[in-house]
Design an enzyme around this catalytic site. Structure first.
Site, mmCIF file in Angstrom:
data_model
loop_
_atom_site.group_PDB
_atom_site.id
_atom_site.type_symbol
_atom_site.label_atom_id
_atom_site.label_comp_id
_atom_site.label_asym_id
_atom_site.label_seq_id
_atom_site.Cartn_x
_atom_site.Cartn_y
_atom_site.Cartn_z
ATOM 1 N N GLY A 1 -60.384 105.308 53.062
ATOM 2 C CA GLY A 1 -59.940 103.990 53.484
ATOM 3 C C GLY A 1 -59.408 103.213 52.297
ATOM 4 N N GLU B 1 -49.734 92.334 51.097
ATOM 5 C CA GLU B 1 -50.576 92.618 52.263
ATOM 6 C C GLU B 1 -51.787 91.704 52.289
ATOM 7 O OE1 GLU B 1 -52.927 96.398 54.348
ATOM 8 O OE2 GLU B 1 -51.803 96.681 52.484
ATOM 9 N N ARG C 1 -67.548 67.683 75.976
ATOM 10 C CA ARG C 1 -68.735 68.302 76.562
ATOM 11 C C ARG C 1 -69.941 67.392 76.328
ATOM 12 N NH1 ARG C 1 -70.199 72.419 80.185
ATOM 13 N NH2 ARG C 1 -72.247 73.265 79.572
#
Length: 386
Positions: A132, A243, A269
């Site tokens: 990896g 990246e 809420r």
């Protein structure tokens, strides 16, 4: 809030068109694509017609020749909408960039126009079952066979793998040479010997196809080599900062978005006679996240500026990737908690954001690798001071 100064009027006009496209062509269908495990090819062609793919590709290769910020706009608007399915980032920011940076003129003319139009979809074939973050350890072999190469091996966790028409493939042309034995090739999706395995069932990002890929005596001519033989690892290293910056852009955007969702939800809420937002714990949690998100946005935007002028240091990119992805995962966890039981329901965007977030600390190099990169630089600096 600190204003963002990166984007000019033309970027914001483009952002508006991208946002409309996402709202019309992606958001209404994304839940079905998650069930299908894949995004239809037609979306890619529509995105190409809209000018959303490979914005920086020069006009001579079918692109618009725009600056990197136009690509950033596309990425941000996808992530802001929770649209994790379309693998535009890999296609644009990685595959097209590799071809544009290292390809021959013939390769650029063959592949880039079809990637810009969305006719061809790009994918990056690097990760293997036992390799990896350590790309030097790949085992996919490319052996000289006559005038070409014979390739055998396997890749895994490959985004856009089911759909890809062009794959940047990392191989070993010399198994004994370590990093200097790695060579890149461009592989067409219909080439004999290229076989797609199953579409993998993931924790999150359910609409983005992610595949096993197999290469069984696949023959490639020498003109499919990307860059020089044995230079693949060095080429990959030159693109890691980009990246990692893309991962930081994603995480900064999603962090801001989930905070906004949570503020809106908690203000409407009720609990114990008042809104959840009025509870001190809620305010403190969200205030802390907002301050951290602002700091990460400023840092990320600064890294974008440095990248666009060729000055983004790999260590700075590693820090941006590490910090933003860790905050991303923290934010979705703490924000989901404030949604209560509804936060655990898949129909709620916060639940899908929670599942999608976890990969960010792995993809593009794990946070542990980022820490090693940073620590090595610290050690080098200490030795230089001494």
């Amino acid at each position: 809030m600190i204003p963002r100064t990166l984007f000019r009027d033309e970027h914001e006009m483009f952002r508006e068109s991208v946002r409309k496209f996402v709202e019309k062509e992606i958001v209404p269908f994304h839940a079905q694509w998650e069930r299908d495990g894949i995004v239809p090819r037609e979306l890619w062609r529509k995105a190409g017609e809209q000018g959303m793919l490979c914005c920086t590709v020069p006009e001579e290769y079918g692109g618009l020749g725009l600056d990197y910020l136009f690509d950033v706009v596309v990425f941000e608007e996808l992530w802001r909408a929770g649209a994790s399915g379309p693998g535009f980032l890999i296609h644009t920011d990685l595959v097209a960039t590799y071809i544009l940076s290292f390809g021959t003129e013939a390769q650029k003319k063959k592949f880039l126009p079809k990637m810009v139009s969305g006719e061809w979809i790009g994918s990056l074939g690097m990760t293997e079952p036992h390799a990896g973050s350590d790309l030097k350890a790949i085992k996919t072999r490319a052996i000289r066979d006559g005038n070409g190469f014979l390739i055998n091996g396997q890749k895994v966790f490959i985004s856009n793998g089911q759909l890809c028409d062009v794959l940047v493939l990392a191989t070993k042309t010399d198994a004994e040479a370590g990093a200097k034995g790695v060579t890149l090739f461009l592989v067409e999706g219909d080439r004999a010997g290229f076989r797609r395995g199953k579409n993998l069932d993931k924790l999150g990002m359910h609409a983005q196809d992610t595949s096993e890929l197999f290469f069984d005596d696949m023959r490639l001519p020498p003109e499919n080599m990307l860059g020089a033989e044995g230079q693949g690892f060095a080429l990959m290293m030159t693109k890691l900062s980009q990246e990692r910056l893309a991962q930081a852009i994603r995480s900064a955007t999603v962090t801001e978005t989930v905070i906004q969702w949570t503020v809106d939800y908690t203000m409407n809420r009720q609990a114990f006679g008042r809104s959840i937002f009025e509870q001190q714990n809620t305010q403190f949690k969200l205030a802390e996240l907002q301050a951290q998100a602002t700091a990460m946005r400023v840092f990320t935007d600064r890294c974008i500026e440095l990248f666009m002028t060729g000055r983004l240091d790999p260590v700075d990119a590693a820090m941006a990737k590490m910090l933003t992805t860790e905050l991303h995962c923290k934010a979705v966890d703490e924000c989901l908690q404030l949604f209560g039981g509804w936060g655990y329901m898949w129909e709620m965007p916060i639940a899908r954001a929670y599942a999608d977030a976890r990969i960010t600390k792995i993809a593009g190099g794990s946070v542990e690798i980022m820490k090693l990169i940073i620590a090595r630089q610290m050690a080098d600096d200490a030795r230089n001071r001494g």
